[in-house]
Design an enzyme around this catalytic site. Structure first.
Site, PDB file in Angstrom:
ATOM      1  N   THR B 103     -70.775 -60.992 -36.095  1.00 49.18           N
ATOM      2  CA  THR B 103     -71.959 -61.660 -35.568  1.00 49.18           C
ATOM      3  C   THR B 103     -72.392 -61.108 -34.224  1.00 49.18           C
ATOM      4  O   THR B 103     -73.502 -61.360 -33.786  1.00 49.18           O
ATOM      5  CB  THR B 103     -71.697 -63.158 -35.384  1.00 49.18           C
ATOM      6  OG1 THR B 103     -70.432 -63.316 -34.780  1.00 49.18           O
ATOM      7  CG2 THR B 103     -71.733 -63.896 -36.689  1.00 49.18           C
ATOM      8  N   THR B 179     -64.678 -61.961 -35.897  1.00 48.02           N
ATOM      9  CA  THR B 179     -63.521 -62.621 -35.286  1.00 48.02           C
ATOM     10  C   THR B 179     -62.406 -62.956 -36.273  1.00 48.02           C
ATOM     11  O   THR B 179     -61.261 -63.080 -35.867  1.00 48.02           O
ATOM     12  CB  THR B 179     -63.961 -63.936 -34.594  1.00 48.02           C
ATOM     13  OG1 THR B 179     -64.638 -64.742 -35.544  1.00 48.02           O
ATOM     14  CG2 THR B 179     -64.856 -63.638 -33.425  1.00 48.02           C
ATOM     15  N   ASP B 180     -62.739 -63.092 -37.562  1.00 51.48           N
ATOM     16  CA  ASP B 180     -61.722 -63.556 -38.517  1.00 51.48           C
ATOM     17  C   ASP B 180     -60.429 -62.749 -38.441  1.00 51.48           C
ATOM     18  O   ASP B 180     -59.342 -63.305 -38.375  1.00 51.48           O
ATOM     19  CB  ASP B 180     -62.268 -63.475 -39.952  1.00 51.48           C
ATOM     20  CG  ASP B 180     -63.032 -64.720 -40.332  1.00 51.48           C
ATOM     21  OD1 ASP B 180     -63.423 -65.461 -39.404  1.00 51.48           O
ATOM     22  OD2 ASP B 180     -63.230 -64.951 -41.536  1.00 51.48           O
ATOM     23  N   LYS B 257     -56.191 -66.034 -33.846  1.00 49.55           N
ATOM     24  CA  LYS B 257     -57.318 -66.957 -33.984  1.00 49.55           C
ATOM     25  C   LYS B 257     -56.748 -68.288 -34.465  1.00 49.55           C
ATOM     26  O   LYS B 257     -56.193 -68.375 -35.558  1.00 49.55           O
ATOM     27  CB  LYS B 257     -58.323 -66.410 -34.990  1.00 49.55           C
ATOM     28  CG  LYS B 257     -59.619 -67.218 -35.013  1.00 49.55           C
ATOM     29  CD  LYS B 257     -60.661 -66.632 -35.958  1.00 49.55           C
ATOM     30  CE  LYS B 257     -61.982 -67.391 -35.817  1.00 49.55           C
ATOM     31  NZ  LYS B 257     -62.994 -66.952 -36.774  1.00 49.55           N
TER      32      LYS B 257
END
Ligand SMILES: [Zn+2]
Lengths: 626, 442
Positions: B103, B179-180, B257
């Site tokens: 993103t 980010t995953d 994360k």
């Protein structure tokens, strides 16, 4: 009357959980549990089209504080989690409302993101969906003709603003996300009173669903006004219906006055080139003043800047709305664009501790002639320049007439400048929420029957023999349900008496300052059932309600037993004494004596017994003696 | 222009010559609507036409209800906002951004709602002008993938691209990443880089950059600050709290994360943040390898991606372990319970794997703390079965490291030795009391 076109936008909160999370739609009084601090990341190239009033640097530096409640708000309001699917109950209510107004639901409902950069949404956009649209057959009837409905949107309420300054704004998140329907009418309204009538009518129809919120702030009106020869205005946030006609009248007056000022400026031969962006530092001229306001402001490093407003003398002080002058309009622009508290203009001087000497030295510094005016502002230098720049801009607009604006309604019916009228809103799809097909809900609603306000009132009059006024009151105060419950369970009570207790008595006590809103419906039902059984005197209801409002945790039956019922033997003694006292009259004129005796007993019993019962007792006693 | 509609709606529209973005007038029983045809994602049903009305709203109309459709205008003239060109500033360090997707590297087209990747650094500076004062940035588009689709092959490509930039004068390199799986990639690049003396900064966004509330602004400012800082390691730079106040700098092999959606989802595990970065500056909080611009980075690209990660659970069928061998995996990382345990029956299966030359590394589902196979009987049996204790490594880090190690040797003793040797900070010598619970916000 000039040609007037008014359209309304009515925003009504729905009585469900929030639109995109499962939090309660509840306003919370206590301080938030924690404040988050966020900034707004808007791209430079997009900003101008989103909000022409926002300056890029100012917006980027501005901090937004968001007050969160650990138990009543969640990650969604804090913009830390994607939204949950749209609250189906809220959508169902919106579709019911569409049905009431004979609007056409869309086949597939798409949630959009409407960009807002004032910080009132943690996301930077408001989620909104167009649910239904109107055609010729979608309207409300008013005494002055039909008003058509154009669109019905379901959207999320914004966050509640606690404080706003140039450097930061503080919001609480309890209100953010409450479902809201926005109903927009066509500009079919042609006079101020018709606008109020329309708003009232729509509000009543919404309340008849019994699924909208009630109370202060749960419904608000925006007014779109265009006036022939003037300009279109969008007036935000009128909370009281009665204010609508006044807001419109005062807007007409404002626009007329602004057009008069325009003509006067033309007559004096003012041209745009004469309005120069050059500001004089008049701090030395002012610092001699003995005004505390100036001394305080100047001691913190601020300056006083002045700008020449050629040929404007006398025009700045001209009243355009009751108590508001053209100078106030200029100040509005200065405030919004620069964050200063206000400006001072020459038509209001001498004043503010600025005496004739100071005025003449400012005038000579600016090179003013007889018909010129000036404006000054006290602020940090950068803000002061922006403020006076905004003042000049507004004066230039005045040469062209009335600018299109978004204005905020004030409590007295005046309005103040909020921001220039936005271009078409920046909207793009909310990709986190798939489109909704309302087909299943609509099938469910096929058998739903809506009882209109008129139908409810008519039924109350017909079935219970109530007068129109009482039936209206029951409807307006949303007491129809409780009335019908009591009316069916308390067979001995007159329906008018029940309605009277629920409406007039409660109203009267509220006006007298009793917090009767603390009395629950359950308590009211209990009280009236005690009257029905003859345990409590009708006459005692009022003071019992007053008592209960101050002590809402009390047990109703206990209170009645201890304070509102009379010992049987005492009552009999009082009856005997009263009969004894009027024995002579009893022989002469039985009816008159009866009245006197009952009156005396009632007086001595101070409302602790029911009149019917006293009468029975007295008659029984007299007959037994005879 | 194309037409993205399929099925019934597709036929209805193509029969009438309608393409995406055409301006149309649609009439149903009671409505007459004017709007632009908006492209239809494939996952949505094939019976609705979506148009964008003049008031900005998108609405869907069932094609079965359309009585009349008229094309008013073909196509839509594109009018992108002007973004001024920018010249690099003299005297500022050079920080290129290797773009892998996510993103942070694309924005929504406001007209259509479609997502478009950035092409010029000016587009980023348009949103985060602050970074132009810190460094001259540039774009190095590598691929545009959702991070869940990345493979070991992608990790090698990232490492190569980063090394190329570092060896040609960059002060540091940003890696824009979804980010995953950012912590997998950061760990992999950590192992693949030899002789690293400059910052390699992984950065992403939990709120896409086209939203006013994006976290990318602070993350980007902070990551550029780190890219010109004294740090000479692979790190992740993301929000440190829910507020837009500061970001943590977390060692690439110690990051995880820990939340599906919050801005501050990334936490260091069994470690302190290396530093705290604000818009204004950087504050160092714990030890790190210092920048050494004289070093020339080398890449060691040998990786064996046949490694399995097994999350055990009470009552699991031990036979599952056999599948790992049947599928020709070369190594296994177990996320065990507590100190590093598995159900008793599973131990025998693990022992069989080890005997067959498939190394087994034990980590813990608790994430925090070190595995210890000496305290309980189960642990001792696992040790006896030949299981390698993964110390305080995160399961994902052990997975990536085992791929790296197996890329170099299949010798069981050598694998054991390397897995238990700290290479780039993935194994802590000691675990401080302040590493847990992980909250250092003052
Ligand atoms: Zn919530």
């Amino acid at each position: 009357m000039v040609e007037l076109k008014v359209g309304l936008e009515i925003h009504q909160r729905l009585n469900t959980n929030k639109l995109f999370c499962n939090c309660p739609s509840k306003i919370i009084e206590r301080e938030p549990d924690e404040w988050l601090i966020r900034k707004m990341g808007v791209s430079y190239s997009e900003l101008g089209s989103i909000d022409p009033a926002a300056r890029f640097e100012v917006l980027r530096d501005r901090e937004f504080f968001y007050g969160i409640y650990y138990d009543e708000t969640c990650e969604v309001e804090a913009d830390e989690s994607p939204p949950l699917p749209m609250n189906e109950k809220a959508l169902e209510i919106a579709l019911k409302i569409a049905k009431i107004f004979n609007m056409i639901p869309l086949d597939e409902i798409h949630v959009m993101r409407k960009i807002v950069v004032d910080g009132s949404n943690t996301t930077g956009f408001q989620r909104t969906a167009l649910v239904a649209m109107g055609d010729d057959e979608s309207y409300v009837e008013t005494s002055k003709g039909r008003v058509h409905l154009r669109t019905l949107c379901l959207e999320e309420e914004s966050a509640y603003i606690v404080e706003s300054r140039r450097e930061y704004a503080k919001y609480k998140l309890d209100r953010l996300g409450i479902p809201l329907v926005e109903i927009a009418t066509a500009p079919d309204i042609h006079d101020p009173d018709q606008a109020e009538e329309t708003a009232l009518k729509i509000g009543r129809m919404l309340r008849a669903t019994k699924e909208v919120m009630r109370g202060l702030g749960t419904i608000r009106q925006d007014i779109n006004i265009s006036i022939e020869g003037g300009a279109r205005q969008e007036i935000k946030g009128v909370q009281e219906l009665e204010l609508i006609p006044e807001v419109i009248r005062r807007e007409v007056r404002r626009q007329r006055s602004l057009l008069d000022i325009k003509r006067e400026m033309e007559r004096r031969g003012l041209s745009e080139d004469e309005l120069e962006d050059s500001f004089a530092n008049v701090t030395p001229e002012i610092s001699g003043s003995n005004s505390r306001m100036f001394r305080k402001a100047l001691s913190s490093g601020n300056v006083v800047l002045a700008v020449k407003l050629p040929k404007m003398r006398g025009l700045l002080g001209r009243e355009i709305q009751p108590g508001r002058r053209f100078g106030t309009e200029l100040a509005g622009y200065a405030k919004v664009f620069s964050g200063v508290k206000g400006i001072i203009h020459s038509d209001e001087l001498p004043g503010y501790g600025i005496d004739a000497n100071a005025i003449s030295s400012i005038a000579s510094k600016l090179g003013l002639s007889e018909e010129d005016a000036f404006a000054i502002v006290v602020a940090e230098k950068g803000s002061a320049e922006i403020a006076l720049g905004a003042v000049l801009r507004r004066v230039r607009m005045a040469l062209k007439g009335v600018p299109e604006e978004t204005r905020r309604a004030l409590p007295d019916g005046n309005t103040e400048f909020m921001r220039p009228m936005p271009g078409s809103a920046r909207m793009y799809p909310e990709t986190d929420i798939p489109p909704v097909n309302p087909e299943l809900i609509l099938m469910r609603l096929a058998s739903w029957r809506y009882e209109s306000p008129e139908e409810v009132v008519e039924r109350l009059m017909r079935s219970y023999g109530l007068p129109l006024e009482q039936a209206d009151m029951l409807f307006d105060e949303e007491k129809v349900d409780i009335f019908e419950r009591i009316a069916s369970s308390c067979r001995h009570l007159s329906k008018r008496f029940i309605a009277d207790v629920l409406t007039s008595k409660m109203r009267y006590l509220r006006r007298e300052g009793h917090p009767v809103n603390l009395i629950s419906e359950k308590m009211l039902e209990k009280i009236l059932s005690l009257v029905d059984k003859g345990v409590l005197a009708k006459e005692a209801v009022e003071s019992l309600l007053a008592d209960l409002s101050l002590n809402p945790k009390a047990d109703v039956e206990e209170l009645v037993r201890s304070k509102y019922s009379m010992d049987e033997s005492l009552l009999r003694r009082i009856v005997e004494e009263a009969i004894k006292k009027h024995r002579d009259l009893l022989k002469e004129d039985k009816d008159r004596a009866l009245k006197k005796i009952i009156g005396e007993v009632m007086r001595r019993a101070r409302g602790k017994v029911d009149g019917r019962r006293v009468r029975d007792l007295v008659v029984e006693k007299i007959e037994s003696e005879a | 222009m194309a037409l993205t509609y399929r099925g019934r709606a597709g036929k209805f529209l193509s029969d009438r010559g309608v393409k995406d973005y055409d301006l149309v007038l649609v009439e149903t029983d009671r409505l007459s609507l004017k709007g632009r045809v908006i492209p239809r994602p494939e996952l949505f049903d094939d019976t609705h036409l979506v148009i964008k009305l003049n008031n900005g709203y998108n609405v869907g109309i069932s094609v079965d209800k359309i009585k009349n459709l008229k094309i008013l205008e073909k196509g839509w003239k594109h009018r992108e906002p002007e973004i001024p060109r920018m010249e690099p500033r003299k005297g500022l360090p050079y920080v290129p951004m290797v773009v892998t997707g996510g993103t942070i590297s694309s924005r929504v087209d406001y007209r259509t709602g479609g997502v478009r990747a950035y092409e010029r650094p000016e587009e980023l500076l348009d949103i985060v002008p602050e970074i132009a004062d810190i460094a001259n940035i540039d774009y190095r588009p590598l691929f545009a993938e959702f991070s869940e689709n990345l493979t070991a092959g992608h990790w090698v490509k990232i490492a190569e691209a980063v090394a190329k930039e570092l060896n040609s004068g960059a002060s540091g390199v940003l890696v824009a990443h979804g980010t995953d799986t950012m912590h997998y990639s950061a760990a992999a690049v950590s192992f693949l880089m030899k002789n690293l003396g400059k910052p390699v900064v992984f950065v992403g966004a939990q709120r896409s950059i086209d939203r006013p509330s994006t976290d990318a602004v602070l993350n980007l400012i902070a990551s550029v600050r780190v890219a010109v800082s004294e740090i000479g390691e692979v790190v992740i730079v993301m929000h440190g709290s829910s507020s837009d106040e500061f970001a943590w700098v977390i060692r690439g092999v110690k990051a995880r994360k820990m939340h599906t959606s919050r801005r501050d989802a990334f936490l260091p595990v069994n470690s302190m943040p290396i530093a705290k970065v604000t818009r204004e500056g950087i504050e160092y909080l714990s030890g790190f390898r210092r920048r050494d611009d004289s070093l020339k980075v080398e890449i060691d690209t040998k990786m064996d991606d046949r490694v399995f990660l097994l999350y055990v659970w009470p009552g699991m069928d031990p036979k599952i372990v056999q599948i790992i061998k049947d599928l020709d995996y070369h190594g296994l990382v177990v996320a065990g319970t507590g100190l590093g345990h598995t159900p008793y029956e599973v131990i025998k299966e693990l022992e069989r794997l080890v005997k067959d030359g498939i190394p087994v590394v034990m980590t813990s589902q608790t994430l925090f703390g070190r595995v210890n196979l000496r305290v309980y009987e189960t642990g001792r049996l696992l040790l006896k079965a030949g299981v390698i204790p993964g110390e305080d490594m995160l399961p994902e880090v052990a997975l990536v490291k085992l791929m790296y190690v197996l890329g170099h040797t299949r010798n069981m003793e050598e694998v054991r030795r390397l897995m238990m040797t700290n290479m780039v900070g993935e194994i802590s010598r000691s675990i401080s009391m302040r590493f847990f619970p992980p909250c250092w916000v003052s």
